[in-house]
Design a protein around this motif. Structure first.
Motif, PDB file in Angstrom:
ATOM      1  N   ARG A   9       0.833  -1.202   0.000  1.00 30.65           N
ATOM      2  CA  ARG A   9       0.000   0.000   0.000  1.00 30.65           C
ATOM      3  C   ARG A   9       0.867   1.251   0.000  1.00 30.65           C
ATOM      4  N   HIS A  10       2.005   1.160   0.677  1.00 33.39           N
ATOM      5  CA  HIS A  10       2.901   2.317   0.786  1.00 33.39           C
ATOM      6  C   HIS A  10       4.150   2.178  -0.086  1.00 33.39           C
ATOM      7  N   HIS A  11       4.353   0.980  -0.646  1.00 32.31           N
ATOM      8  CA  HIS A  11       5.502   0.730  -1.526  1.00 32.31           C
ATOM      9  C   HIS A  11       5.007   0.025  -2.792  1.00 32.31           C
ATOM     10  N   PRO A  12       4.243   0.724  -3.609  1.00 31.65           N
ATOM     11  CA  PRO A  12       3.676   0.080  -4.800  1.00 31.65           C
ATOM     12  C   PRO A  12       4.767  -0.387  -5.763  1.00 31.65           C
ATOM     13  N   PRO A  13       4.510  -1.432  -6.501  1.00 29.77           N
ATOM     14  CA  PRO A  13       5.515  -1.967  -7.424  1.00 29.77           C
ATOM     15  C   PRO A  13       5.751  -1.020  -8.604  1.00 29.77           C
ATOM     16  N   LYS A  14       6.921  -1.152  -9.193  1.00 31.50           N
ATOM     17  CA  LYS A  14       7.227  -0.448 -10.433  1.00 31.50           C
ATOM     18  C   LYS A  14       6.736  -1.298 -11.593  1.00 31.50           C
ATOM     19  N   VAL A  15       5.945  -0.713 -12.476  1.00 36.02           N
ATOM     20  CA  VAL A  15       5.388  -1.430 -13.622  1.00 36.02           C
ATOM     21  C   VAL A  15       6.011  -0.866 -14.899  1.00 36.02           C
ATOM     22  N   GLU A  16       6.596  -1.745 -15.697  1.00 36.34           N
ATOM     23  CA  GLU A  16       7.245  -1.315 -16.937  1.00 36.34           C
ATOM     24  C   GLU A  16       6.624  -2.065 -18.117  1.00 36.34           C
ATOM     25  N   TRP A  17       5.995  -1.320 -19.014  1.00 31.74           N
ATOM     26  CA  TRP A  17       5.377  -1.898 -20.207  1.00 31.74           C
ATOM     27  C   TRP A  17       6.417  -1.914 -21.313  1.00 31.74           C
ATOM     28  N   LYS A  18       6.872  -3.111 -21.673  1.00 30.51           N
ATOM     29  CA  LYS A  18       8.059  -3.236 -22.528  1.00 30.51           C
ATOM     30  C   LYS A  18       7.730  -3.328 -24.019  1.00 30.51           C
ATOM     31  N   VAL A  19       6.889  -4.283 -24.384  1.00 35.05           N
ATOM     32  CA  VAL A  19       6.609  -4.526 -25.800  1.00 35.05           C
ATOM     33  C   VAL A  19       5.129  -4.823 -25.973  1.00 35.05           C
ATOM     34  N   ASN A  20       4.548  -4.229 -27.003  1.00 32.65           N
ATOM     35  CA  ASN A  20       3.192  -4.609 -27.402  1.00 32.65           C
ATOM     36  C   ASN A  20       3.220  -5.133 -28.829  1.00 32.65           C
ATOM     37  N   TRP A  21       2.688  -6.331 -29.014  1.00 23.56           N
ATOM     38  CA  TRP A  21       2.520  -6.891 -30.352  1.00 23.56           C
ATOM     39  C   TRP A  21       1.014  -6.885 -30.622  1.00 23.56           C
ATOM     40  N   PRO A  22       0.567  -6.103 -31.583  1.00 23.29           N
ATOM     41  CA  PRO A  22      -0.878  -5.959 -31.783  1.00 23.29           C
ATOM     42  C   PRO A  22      -1.528  -7.221 -32.324  1.00 23.29           C
ATOM     43  N   ALA A  23      -2.801  -7.342 -32.065  1.00 20.28           N
ATOM     44  CA  ALA A  23      -3.604  -8.402 -32.658  1.00 20.28           C
ATOM     45  C   ALA A  23      -3.884  -8.055 -34.116  1.00 20.28           C
ATOM     46  N   TYR A  24      -4.346  -9.035 -34.868  1.00 15.56           N
ATOM     47  CA  TYR A  24      -4.900  -8.741 -36.191  1.00 15.56           C
ATOM     48  C   TYR A  24      -6.215  -9.477 -36.310  1.00 15.56           C
ATOM     49  N   PHE A  81      -5.204 -17.801 -34.262  1.00 16.43           N
ATOM     50  CA  PHE A  81      -3.787 -18.133 -34.121  1.00 16.43           C
ATOM     51  C   PHE A  81      -3.434 -18.171 -32.645  1.00 16.43           C
ATOM     52  N   TYR A  82      -2.684 -19.173 -32.228  1.00 18.81           N
ATOM     53  CA  TYR A  82      -2.355 -19.307 -30.816  1.00 18.81           C
ATOM     54  C   TYR A  82      -1.451 -18.173 -30.333  1.00 18.81           C
ATOM     55  N   ALA A  83      -0.582 -17.701 -31.203  1.00 21.69           N
ATOM     56  CA  ALA A  83       0.417 -16.717 -30.793  1.00 21.69           C
ATOM     57  C   ALA A  83       0.212 -15.418 -31.577  1.00 21.69           C
ATOM     58  N   VAL A  84       1.295 -14.663 -31.760  1.00 21.06           N
ATOM     59  CA  VAL A  84       1.265 -13.461 -32.582  1.00 21.06           C
ATOM     60  C   VAL A  84       2.215 -13.654 -33.751  1.00 21.06           C
ATOM     61  N   CYS A  85       2.038 -12.867 -34.794  1.00 23.24           N
ATOM     62  CA  CYS A  85       2.891 -13.035 -35.964  1.00 23.24           C
ATOM     63  C   CYS A  85       2.882 -11.781 -36.817  1.00 23.24           C
ATOM     64  N   ASP A  86       3.636 -11.829 -37.913  1.00 22.03           N
ATOM     65  CA  ASP A  86       3.822 -10.654 -38.756  1.00 22.03           C
ATOM     66  C   ASP A  86       2.585 -10.253 -39.546  1.00 22.03           C
ATOM     67  N   ALA A  87       1.563 -11.094 -39.578  1.00 26.32           N
ATOM     68  CA  ALA A  87       0.321 -10.695 -40.237  1.00 26.32           C
ATOM     69  C   ALA A  87      -0.239  -9.424 -39.602  1.00 26.32           C
ATOM     70  N   ALA A  88       0.045  -9.222 -38.321  1.00 32.48           N
ATOM     71  CA  ALA A  88      -0.448  -8.021 -37.638  1.00 32.48           C
ATOM     72  C   ALA A  88       0.117  -6.755 -38.269  1.00 32.48           C
ATOM     73  N   PHE A  89       1.409  -6.762 -38.603  1.00 31.57           N
ATOM     74  CA  PHE A  89       2.046  -5.562 -39.137  1.00 31.57           C
ATOM     75  C   PHE A  89       1.662  -5.318 -40.591  1.00 31.57           C
ATOM     76  N   LEU A  90       1.388  -6.389 -41.326  1.00 33.68           N
ATOM     77  CA  LEU A  90       0.913  -6.223 -42.699  1.00 33.68           C
ATOM     78  C   LEU A  90      -0.510  -5.682 -42.698  1.00 33.68           C
ATOM     79  N   ASN A  91      -1.355  -6.209 -41.814  1.00 35.78           N
ATOM     80  CA  ASN A  91      -2.722  -5.696 -41.705  1.00 35.78           C
ATOM     81  C   ASN A  91      -2.743  -4.223 -41.319  1.00 35.78           C
ATOM     82  N   ARG A  92      -1.835  -3.818 -40.447  1.00 35.09           N
ATOM     83  CA  ARG A  92      -1.802  -2.422 -40.016  1.00 35.09           C
ATOM     84  C   ARG A  92      -1.458  -1.475 -41.163  1.00 35.09           C
TER      85      ARG A  92
END
Length: 443
Positions: free
Chosen positions: A336-351, A385-396
Motif C-alpha cells: 500500500r505504501h511501496h507500490p511496485p514499479k510497472v514497466e510496459w516493454k513490448v506490445n505486439w498488436p492483434a490482427y 492463431f495461438y500466438a502473434v505473428c507478422d500478419a499483424a504488421f501487414l494488416n496495419r
C-alpha cells in the motif's frame, strides 16, 4: 480462374517434387539463423545468420526468374523479396514468412540428434526452424516453381518474401513491417506460420494481442534469521525486513484471479475457452548483488506475458491490469505504501480479418482442393492463431493478411521441432492453387 485441367497439372508436378522440397527444407534448417537479439544470445556470434539463410533462399528465387531484392534495415540482417510479375489484369498476392529462429536450447534434450540436423525420419523433417518456419517458406517458393513448370503465368503480381526479426518482436521495424515501406504491397497476403493447434492447416484470420510487462516489488533486506520476525504474529514486521519475493508471490496469486476472470469473460468464436491468459514467465528475486539465501530479499521482478482478446485495445488491457494491481496492493500493508514499479516493454498488436473476406474464402477453397485424398481431406476449418505473428504488421498497413501453414506451434520452440512432410506437400499445393485462383492464370 484456373481450369480444372491446369490445376491438375500443377498438383501432379508438386507430387513429383517431394524429394526436392524435403531437401531444400533440410538444407535451409542446417543454416543457423538464430535471432541475434533474442534474450540470452550472443549478438555478435549470431548476427548474419538470417542473411546467410536468405541468401540460400534467394538462390531458389533466382531459379524462378523473379526480381530478387536482398536488403538490410539493421546491418547483417537481410530481408528477402522476390516479385514474379504478372501479365496484367489480376489481383496481387504476397507470401511471407520469417527466416529467423529461436535458439536451439540444450542439444542433449534433442532425441532426434543435432538441433540443426535437418534430419528426415518417419515422415518428418527435424531441426530448429523446420516448422517455425523454414518448411513453410520453402512450400511457398516451390508452389510458384510448380506453376511455372507447367508453362503457366499469373495475371496478378506475386511476391515471395522471407523477413528477419520476428522472434524477438522487432520485425515491425526491421522485417515484415518494412515490406510495404520498401514498396512491396498486395491485395492480400498469406503468412505461412504453422496453423495448428487446434487444427492442422487451418485458415487463421485472427490472432490475440500480446503485452510484455514487468512488475518489480521493493522489499527490505536483513539477515535471513530474522524471517520469523517479518511475518509471524507478534513479530516486528517491516521494522526489521520485508521479503520482496513473498510480496511478488502475493501479487502473482492476485493477478491469477484476474487471469481466471479473463478465462470466463474473454470469449471469441475462433479461440478455445480460456485462451487469453497472463503468464508470469520469468521471476527473479534476491538481495541486491547477492545470490545466496542468507539474506531477506529486497527485490522481486515478475515478467508477464499478457495474451489479450483481439477486440480489446492495448491501452484498455494496460489500464485493466494496472487497476487490478493497484487494488491488490491496497489489500497489503507494505505494498500500500511501496507500490511496485510497472514497466510496459513490448506490445505486439492483434490482427483480425473477417472470415468472409475474399482472401479467407479463397484460401479455404484452395485448401479443400489441395487436401483431397490426404489425411487432411476435410473442409477448411477456421481458427484463431495461438500466438502473434507478422500478419499483424501487414494488416496495419492495409494489406489484408491471414495465416495458413504446415506445422504446429506445439512443437515450435521445443526440442525435436519438426514438420510433417505430408503437411508440407498439402500446403505447397494449397499455396499454388491459391495463387492461380487469386491472381488469375494466363497460359
Amino acid at each position: 480462374m484456373a481450369t480444372k485441367a491446369e490445376k491438375s497439372r500443377v498438383l501432379d508436378v508438386i507430387d513429383g517434387m517431394q524429394e526436392e522440397i524435403v531437401t531444400a527444407v533440410s538444407e535451409l534448417v542446417r543454416i543457423r539463423s538464430i535471432n541475434p537479439g533474442y534474450p540470452g544470445t550472443d549478438y555478435e556470434a549470431e548476427v548474419g545468420g538470417e542473411t546467410r539463410a536468405n541468401q540460400y533462399l534467394a538462390g531458389h528465387y533466382r531459379q524462378l526468374g523473379v526480381e530478387v531484392d536482398l536488403w538490410e534495415v539493421e546491418p547483417k540482417r537481410a530481408n528477402l523479396a522476390g516479385v514474379w510479375r504478372g501479365t496484367g489484369g489480376g489481383k496481387s498476392l504476397l507470401f511471407n514468412g520469417h527466416i529467423d529462429t529461436v535458439p536451439t536450447g540444450l542439444p542433449e534434450t534433442w532425441k532426434s540428434g543435432d538441433p540443426l540436423s535437418g534430419k528426415v525420419e518417419g515422415g518428418r523433417i527435424y531441426g530448429r526452424g523446420s516448422c517455425d518456419m523454414k518448411g513453410p517458406l520453402v512450400s511457398q517458393t516451390m508452389a510458384i516453381k510448380a506453376i511455372q513448370s507447367v508453362g503457366l503465368r499469373l495475371k496478378g503480381d506475386l511476391t515471395l518474401s522471407a523477413t528477419a526479426g520476428e522472434e524477438n518482436m522487432d520485425s515491425a521495424t526491421i522485417g515484415a513491417g518494412d515490406l510495404p515501406k520498401r514498396g512491396y504491397r498486395a491485395d492480400a497476403a498469406v503468412v505461412s506460420e504453422p496453423s495448428a493447434p487446434p487444427y492442422p492447416l487451418a485458415v487463421v484470420p485472427v490472432s490475440p494481442g500480446l503485452w510484455w510487462v514487468s512488475v518489480t516489488v521493493e522489499g527490505k533486506a536483513s539477515h535471513a534469521s530474522t524471517r520469523g520476525e517479518t511475518f509471524r504474529a507478534g513479530g516486528l514486521g517491516a521494522e526489521v525486513a520485508v521479503n520482496a519475493i513473498d510480496k511478488g508471490v502475493y501479487l502473482v496469486n492476485m493477478i491469477r484471479k484476474l487471469e481466471d476472470e479473463w478465462g470466463l469473460t474473454k470469449k471469441h468464436p475462433l479461440f478455445k475457452p480460456g485462451h487469453f491468459t497472463m503468464l508470469p514467465g520469468v521471476i527473479t528475486g534476491a538481495p541486491h548483488g547477492v545470490q545466496v539465501p542468507f539474506f531477506i530479499s529486497d527485490f522481486c521482478t515478475i515478467e508477464y506475458c499478457l495474451w489479450y482478446h483481439p477486440e480489446d485495445s492495448p491501452e484498455a488491457v494496460r489500464q485493466e491490469f494496472e487497476n487490478y494491481l493497484h487494488h491488490a496492493c491496497r489489500l497489503d500493508e507494505w505494498l500500500r505504501h511501496h507500490p511496485p514499479k510497472v514497466e510496459w516493454k513490448v506490445n505486439w498488436p492483434a490482427y483480425s480479418v473477417d472470415p468472409g473476406h475474399a482472401i479467407c474464402q479463397a484460401m479455404a477453397a484452395a485448401h479443400g482442393e489441395a487436401a483431397q485424398g490426404s489425411r487432411f481431406d476435410v473442409p477448411a476449418r477456421f481458427a484463431g492463431f495461438y500466438a502473434v505473428c507478422d500478419a499483424a504488421f501487414l494488416n496495419r498497413q492495409a494489406i489484408p493478411s491471414i495465416v495458413y501453414g504446415p506445422g504446429s506451434i506445439l512443437v515450435a520452440h521445443a526440442a525435436d521441432e519438426y514438420v510433417e512432410i505430408n503437411e508440407l506437400m498439402v500446403a505447397t499445393k494449397a499455396y499454388a492453387l491459391l495463387a492461380m485462383d487469386w491472381c488469375g492464370v494466363s497460359g
